[in-house]
Design a protein around this motif. Sequence first.
Motif, PDB file in Angstrom:
ATOM      1  N   SER A 113      37.706  47.842  45.296  1.00 53.88           N
ATOM      2  CA  SER A 113      36.567  48.919  45.808  1.00 53.88           C
ATOM      3  C   SER A 113      35.156  47.926  45.013  1.00 53.88           C
ATOM      4  N   ALA A 114      33.884  49.023  45.631  1.00 50.82           N
ATOM      5  CA  ALA A 114      33.006  48.611  45.561  1.00 50.82           C
ATOM      6  C   ALA A 114      32.595  48.747  44.141  1.00 50.82           C
ATOM      7  N   ASP A 115      33.345  49.481  43.547  1.00 55.30           N
ATOM      8  CA  ASP A 115      32.720  49.459  41.997  1.00 55.30           C
ATOM      9  C   ASP A 115      34.502  48.365  41.368  1.00 55.30           C
ATOM     10  N   ASP A 116      34.736  47.692  41.512  1.00 53.76           N
ATOM     11  CA  ASP A 116      35.860  46.531  41.456  1.00 53.76           C
ATOM     12  C   ASP A 116      36.414  47.666  40.404  1.00 53.76           C
ATOM     13  N   ARG A 117      37.208  48.934  40.742  1.00 56.28           N
ATOM     14  CA  ARG A 117      37.840  49.144  39.609  1.00 56.28           C
ATOM     15  C   ARG A 117      39.668  49.427  40.189  1.00 56.28           C
ATOM     16  N   ILE A 118      39.113  49.358  42.057  1.00 56.44           N
ATOM     17  CA  ILE A 118      40.631  48.811  42.258  1.00 56.44           C
ATOM     18  C   ILE A 118      40.761  47.851  43.790  1.00 56.44           C
ATOM     19  N   ALA A 119      42.838  47.113  43.295  1.00 57.68           N
ATOM     20  CA  ALA A 119      42.002  45.819  43.906  1.00 57.68           C
ATOM     21  C   ALA A 119      43.613  46.259  44.239  1.00 57.68           C
ATOM     22  N   TRP A 120      43.534  45.711  45.564  1.00 56.87           N
ATOM     23  CA  TRP A 120      45.093  46.037  46.235  1.00 56.87           C
ATOM     24  C   TRP A 120      45.195  44.970  47.126  1.00 56.87           C
ATOM     25  N   ALA A 121      46.619  44.978  47.909  1.00 47.74           N
ATOM     26  CA  ALA A 121      47.163  43.522  48.891  1.00 47.74           C
ATOM     27  C   ALA A 121      48.194  44.020  49.418  1.00 47.74           C
ATOM     28  N   VAL A 122      48.301  43.508  50.717  1.00 51.11           N
ATOM     29  CA  VAL A 122      48.892  44.030  51.519  1.00 51.11           C
ATOM     30  C   VAL A 122      49.784  42.704  52.212  1.00 51.11           C
ATOM     31  N   VAL A 124      39.786  45.392  36.912  1.00 52.88           N
ATOM     32  CA  VAL A 124      40.851  46.071  37.952  1.00 52.88           C
ATOM     33  C   VAL A 124      41.316  47.645  37.057  1.00 52.88           C
ATOM     34  N   GLU A 125      41.351  48.916  37.289  1.00 43.93           N
ATOM     35  CA  GLU A 125      41.873  50.123  36.994  1.00 43.93           C
ATOM     36  C   GLU A 125      42.954  49.901  36.883  1.00 43.93           C
ATOM     37  N   VAL A 126      43.318  49.865  38.934  1.00 39.54           N
ATOM     38  CA  VAL A 126      44.334  50.831  39.402  1.00 39.54           C
ATOM     39  C   VAL A 126      44.961  49.083  40.351  1.00 39.54           C
ATOM     40  N   ALA A 127      46.031  48.730  40.484  1.00 38.97           N
ATOM     41  CA  ALA A 127      46.083  47.504  41.133  1.00 38.97           C
ATOM     42  C   ALA A 127      47.424  48.787  42.209  1.00 38.97           C
ATOM     43  N   ALA A 128      47.293  48.075  43.173  1.00 36.67           N
ATOM     44  CA  ALA A 128      48.605  48.311  44.453  1.00 36.67           C
ATOM     45  C   ALA A 128      48.581  47.474  45.253  1.00 36.67           C
ATOM     46  N   LEU A 129      50.162  47.686  45.770  1.00 30.98           N
ATOM     47  CA  LEU A 129      50.717  46.065  46.509  1.00 30.98           C
ATOM     48  C   LEU A 129      51.392  47.666  47.634  1.00 30.98           C
ATOM     49  N   PHE A 130      50.111  47.169  48.863  1.00 31.55           N
ATOM     50  CA  PHE A 130      51.610  47.620  50.255  1.00 31.55           C
ATOM     51  C   PHE A 130      52.563  47.079  50.369  1.00 31.55           C
ATOM     52  N   SER A 131      53.094  46.853  50.836  1.00 35.61           N
ATOM     53  CA  SER A 131      54.271  46.642  51.347  1.00 35.61           C
ATOM     54  C   SER A 131      55.540  46.520  52.493  1.00 35.61           C
TER      55      SER A 131
END
Lengths: 323, 323
Positions: free
Chosen positions: B217-226, B255-262
């Motif tokens: 995210s723009a504020d670096d607090r969320i990161a995710w991978a697909v 990163v405060e919240v990480a997500a993986l979309f699978s």
Amino acid sequence: MSRPDARRVADTLLHYPACFIATHVNPEGDAIGSMLALALALESLGKEVVCYDRHGVPENCRFLPTWERVVTELPASVPPLVVYVDADRLERCDLSVDHFPHAETFARIDHHTSSAPDPGPALVDTKAAAAGELIFELLPLLDVTLTTDIATCLQTALMVDTGRFSYTNTTPKTHRIAADLLAAGADVPAIVDWIWGSVKFEATRLLGAALSTLQRSADDRIAWAVLRNEDFLSVNATPEDTEGIIDAVRAVRGVEVAALFSEKRGTIRVSLRSRGHVDVAALARQFDGGGHVKAAGLTFDGTMENAICAVIGAIGAALEDQP
Amino acid sequence: MSRPDARRVADTLLHYPACFIATHVNPEGDAIGSMLALALALESLGKEVVCYDRHGVPENCRFLPTWERVVTELPASVPPLVVYVDADRLERCDLSVDHFPHAETFARIDHHTSSAPDPGPALVDTKAAAAGELIFELLPLLDVTLTTDIATCLQTALMVDTGRFSYTNTTPKTHRIAADLLAAGADVPAIVDWIWGSVKFEATRLLGAALSTLQRSADDRIAWAVLRNEDFLSVNATPEDTEGIIDAVRAVRGVEVAALFSEKRGTIRVSLRSRGHVDVAALARQFDGGGHVKAAGLTFDGTMENAICAVIGAIGAALEDQP
């Protein structure tokens, strides 16, 4: 129980009302943690302390108690006691005795083998897993109580230099010291979060780019990954961001030799890791490179395809000579 | 010094000339290491031991001394003493008391909270970092000498369940036990090489595919991978190979919240990790998912784009509610 050299260094530290502490260039958790722990210990005795590192505190150590006080420039006036930590000589700190015309004593606290005679009292134990172990041993000789801040600094030193108690330098003593540091309140969650949970976004993207290219030999004993100029450009990464990639290649099941081919301004940089019997230093020397038996590197002038062909071929030949 | 429940379990083990030991389904290093250490200890006393796990020994534990003897089928005849290790009840081992019509005693050695009363003597300490700590404490009560093989089994148990002494379950006692195990010759290089250096080729390629898609995210607090279906197909990977990917996303600085979309057969599986104040279990419940405060998951019926939009939007909203 305490060693004469430890006693001598402790007496030196106790003698002076102020002290200048330096550590090696490109410092990591052991260097900064040990320096700050010693500073906190001496300050608890009412002494004045200046902490110096030529390169300052790396980002992943900017949680250590009082890290902000580390200076990167020599102050105008330096106390007569100069201590260098986690460095075999002052030059490792990008300093020399000439920088300190008014110094009376130079003391060294370190776990590396010396390349030159020490100019003053030295507490050196090459069997210590970290310089932090030696600072820990000094505390009772200084009559300093182990605080939670000192414990966090020293636990960082131990965890970084032992790869979280995984490397062969870890001894029963290392674990016993860690037990005492934990009991004193060392903030392990913060250490783990900062040291191992603070990877650059660009480095993570570069790791992805590299591992997407992962290949292995037909017998699974060689694995390699490739990074091209455009990979660095597309994720805005630098050569330093490749750190750790070779370890992921090396960790693949069955791999005996891991290689990372990394394009850099027209040449190919090749990192090699062995976890079998192959001496990758000898292998690198075939290409005018060098290094250690288990970790080496070389630079190849030519195309990526030629580099892969030549180096993987040489690794295959080296493996054939093995049982 | 020794506890009454430890004494009672030790006396039970000493009483019977033979013993059946089981551990939980989908076992890891603590389960297998603890079971084998106990078996080796009892065998050193001349007792017969059968080791059982419904799923057998995972590949990364196939270096542990005598791992080959673990059976995955109940033998025709089972000794009258049934011991289950690292499991709060027999059902965790895919067993029940009904499987043992001729059993006289059921003994439990574990560090999980119980969900049912124990049918026999139990050595349970929920503060123990690993079941292996409890096996270690039993050794002197059994009058068994700590051998290098037992030490390797128990050090594996400790290192796996503490994430190499990094998790908050690690106590000073854990480190003191590790010191003794290391002094007894525990083969830490083998442990590290097998447990952390034996990653499937397909899993490493899949990690590469996932991290190549890393966004934040723009504020670096969320990161995710697909990960899309074609990523699994192109590297011949399975959903199990995604293990560990979310940790690499979570480790990105800031990163405060990480997500993986699978992607998986028309639905999107979303894994969530928090290392700030956001309760990802509550977040997952908005999508009929669930889990723990720091680790949760959900399944999304719809396209990948809609899943990313909805979930990242919800994470952003949750972060806005935070300081």
